[in-house]
Design an enzyme around this catalytic site. Structure first.
Site, PDB file in Angstrom:
ATOM      1  N   GLU A  80       2.258 -11.172  -7.300  1.00 54.01           N
ATOM      2  CA  GLU A  80       3.831 -10.612  -7.677  1.00 54.01           C
ATOM      3  C   GLU A  80       5.023 -11.448  -6.900  1.00 54.01           C
ATOM      4  O   GLU A  80       6.321 -10.914  -6.781  1.00 54.01           O
ATOM      5  CB  GLU A  80       4.298  -9.578  -7.649  1.00 54.01           C
ATOM      6  CG  GLU A  80       4.368  -8.704  -5.509  1.00 54.01           C
ATOM      7  CD  GLU A  80       4.963  -7.137  -5.848  1.00 54.01           C
ATOM      8  OE1 GLU A  80       3.655  -6.767  -5.458  1.00 54.01           O
ATOM      9  OE2 GLU A  80       5.363  -7.111  -6.150  1.00 54.01           O
ATOM     10  N   CYS A 112       2.073  -4.456  -7.605  1.00 50.21           N
ATOM     11  CA  CYS A 112       0.733  -4.677  -7.011  1.00 50.21           C
ATOM     12  C   CYS A 112      -0.259  -4.423  -7.541  1.00 50.21           C
ATOM     13  O   CYS A 112      -2.017  -4.549  -6.907  1.00 50.21           O
ATOM     14  CB  CYS A 112       1.039  -3.893  -5.468  1.00 50.21           C
ATOM     15  SG  CYS A 112       2.484  -3.497  -4.853  1.00 50.21           S
ATOM     16  N   HIS A 234      -4.248   1.749  -2.754  1.00 51.68           N
ATOM     17  CA  HIS A 234      -2.389   0.427  -2.288  1.00 51.68           C
ATOM     18  C   HIS A 234      -2.172   0.976  -1.253  1.00 51.68           C
ATOM     19  O   HIS A 234      -1.753   2.036  -1.224  1.00 51.68           O
ATOM     20  CB  HIS A 234      -2.201   0.809  -3.197  1.00 51.68           C
ATOM     21  CG  HIS A 234      -1.060  -0.344  -3.317  1.00 51.68           C
ATOM     22  ND1 HIS A 234      -0.750  -1.502  -2.518  1.00 51.68           N
ATOM     23  CD2 HIS A 234       0.672  -0.213  -3.400  1.00 51.68           C
ATOM     24  CE1 HIS A 234       0.364  -1.857  -3.015  1.00 51.68           C
ATOM     25  NE2 HIS A 234       1.126  -1.329  -2.907  1.00 51.68           N
ATOM     26  N   ASN A 285       2.563  -4.925   3.892  1.00 54.34           N
ATOM     27  CA  ASN A 285       2.466  -5.276   2.928  1.00 54.34           C
ATOM     28  C   ASN A 285       1.839  -6.716   2.522  1.00 54.34           C
ATOM     29  O   ASN A 285       3.020  -7.761   2.225  1.00 54.34           O
ATOM     30  CB  ASN A 285       3.513  -5.067   1.958  1.00 54.34           C
ATOM     31  CG  ASN A 285       3.701  -4.786   0.665  1.00 54.34           C
ATOM     32  OD1 ASN A 285       2.142  -4.411   0.475  1.00 54.34           O
ATOM     33  ND2 ASN A 285       4.260  -3.883  -0.220  1.00 54.34           N
ATOM     34  N   SER A 317       3.918  -1.023  -9.038  1.00 53.55           N
ATOM     35  CA  SER A 317       5.530  -0.481  -9.362  1.00 53.55           C
ATOM     36  C   SER A 317       5.752  -0.782 -11.124  1.00 53.55           C
ATOM     37  O   SER A 317       6.044  -1.807 -11.323  1.00 53.55           O
ATOM     38  CB  SER A 317       6.077  -1.007  -8.622  1.00 53.55           C
ATOM     39  OG  SER A 317       6.334  -0.070  -6.833  1.00 53.55           O
TER      40      SER A 317
END
Ligand code: COA
Length: 395
Positions: A80, A112, A234, A285, A317
């Site tokens: 992403e 993600c 996640h 992340n 998201s």
């Protein structure tokens, strides 16, 4: 039916690391907010000559060294934090890795979640022709604005996976639960190098997606919670996995341990929350790679998993999410090397906060030619920009 799943798995990250205690102190914030409140101790930061391509190729290289290229006709690159609007980053990785021209390459995007989309697509390809193997690279750099609430949840990392029939690590089971909803919790407009996030909404959207995906799996006849031995989530920050575990316990009525550190008392059934968080709490992340970094951590540290069923929750998201399961294969532990990941994480070069802030501010507009300084110790480097195109080379 032929068993298909993850045959090999490898992790890579960026050259630099920022210690989150130091970051908190530089802002007069209690370090416990980052370490305990978010569950993060460090975050990886790329050097000027690194990006998603160099990290992704570095993750894939040992997989190709161990397994060769025979049967690989597809490379799926999930990210992403794409570096071009048109060309798949995987095409540059394909060149760095000297893959045959008979390997097709495409980029997957849905925040993600894209690594999971690539995994499911790879399984489809291998089901059609079990002689084929698919290389997946999930690679991301998480960047938010300096001094924003999201800043301590930045990070960088890549996971490469080889998907094959009769896999050596984890067979992925066919049933899955899916939840998709149009929500503006996190996005990155085309003209921005940092993501825009509504933090509180992203947390609630993640948890609602978990409920939706679990319920969909249950309605489709998936395994009950008591038939799932370990659960991986996640992890935009590792505390998110704890919140997810609490939600799953509520939804299923099961007693599941929510202990995220070895110091926390474990109440309820142990499902690997702490072990699965060991790499992510140090990487920060890594977006598409995060769930699979959790898998790497679990397989590296949990030695009695053969035959166990793993649950995976993937959230991207925007939002698309999926709950799926897999069975750990006998002999998986002989193929894992926890020391390699530890060396990689310990070997990162620490950045002073002032240097990190300067590096964060550096932008590389494609309009001007650029030669990057030689910093990375990775086998591959981002050499710069010429005629508006990104150039890569072996280090
Ligand atoms: N000691 C221990 N814990 C502390 C603390 C202290 N001194 N101060 C705060 N905390 C805890 C808070 O209680 C909170 O924990 P909780 O969520 O379990 O209640 C946690 O630290 C975070 O504090 P909060 O004030 O909510 O953080 P924030 O407003 O600074 O933002 C995020 C947190 C995650 C929303 C923000 O970092 C963000 O936007 N990240 C990017 C988006 C993201 O990753 N979303 C995830 C879903 S995809």
């Amino acid at each position: 039916m032929t068993a298909i799943g993850i045959h090999d798995l490898e992790l890579a990250t960026a050259h630099h690391v920022v210690d989150l205690t130091g970051l908190a102190e530089s802002k007069s914030i209690d370090p416990a907010k980052y370490v305990l409140g978010l569950g993060q101790t460090e975050m990886s930061v790329p050097a000027p000559d690194e990006d998603i391509v160099t990290m992704g190729a570095a993750a894939a290289l040992p997989i190709l060294e161990r397994n060769g290229t025979e049967g690989i006709r597809t490379l799926l690159f999930a990210t992403e934090s794409g570096v071009d609007q048109s060309k798949a980053a995987g095409v540059s990785a394909h060149a760095l890795l000297n893959l045959p021209s008979s390997v097709r390459v495409v980029e997957f995007k849905q925040a993600c979640y894209a690594g999971t989309a690539a995994l499911q697509s790879a399984i489809g390809i291998v089901s059609r022709n079990p002689g084929e193997r698919v290389l997946i690279i999930a690679s991301d750099v998480a960047r938010y604005d300096l001094d924003s609430a999201a800043e301590p949840t930045q990070g960088a990392g890549a996971v490469a996976m080889l998907v094959a029939a009769d896999p050596a690590l984890v067979e992925i089971e066919p049933l899955n639960g899916i939840a998709t909803a149009d929500v503006d919790d996190f996005w990155r407009p085309n003209d921005s190098s940092t993501a825009i996030v509504d933090g509180a909404l992203s947390v609630s959207a993640y948890l609602d997606a978990l409920t939706g995906a679990w319920n969909d799996l249950a309605e489709r006849g998936g395994p009950g919670i008591d038939e799932i031995d370990r659960i991986l989530y996640h992890q935009p920050f590792t505390k998110m996995a704890k919140k997810a575990q609490q939600r799953l316990a509520e939804v299923t009525g099961a007693q599941l341990s929510t202990a995220l550190s070895e110091n926390e008392a474990s109440v309820g059934r142990e499902t690997g929350l702490e072990m699965g968080s060991r790499y992510n709490r140090r990487l920060g992340n890594s977006y598409t790679a995060s769930l699979y970094a959790a898998l790497a951590a679990l397989l590296d540290h949990d030695k009695g998993l053969a035959g166990n069923r793993l649950g995976f929750f993937s959230y991207g998201s925007g939002s698309v999410s999926e709950f799926f399961t897999g069975i750990v294969q006998p002999g998986y532990d002989e193929r894992r090397d926890a020391a390699r990941a530890a060396r990689m994480l310990d070997g990162r070069a620490p950045l002073e906060i002032a240097d990190y802030r300067e590096l964060h501010g550096a932008e590389y507009p494609s309009a001007a030619d650029l030669e990057t300084s030689r910093v990375t110790a990775s086998p591959f480097r981002f050499a710069g920009i010429r005629n508006r195109a990104r150039r890569y080379e072996r280090s």
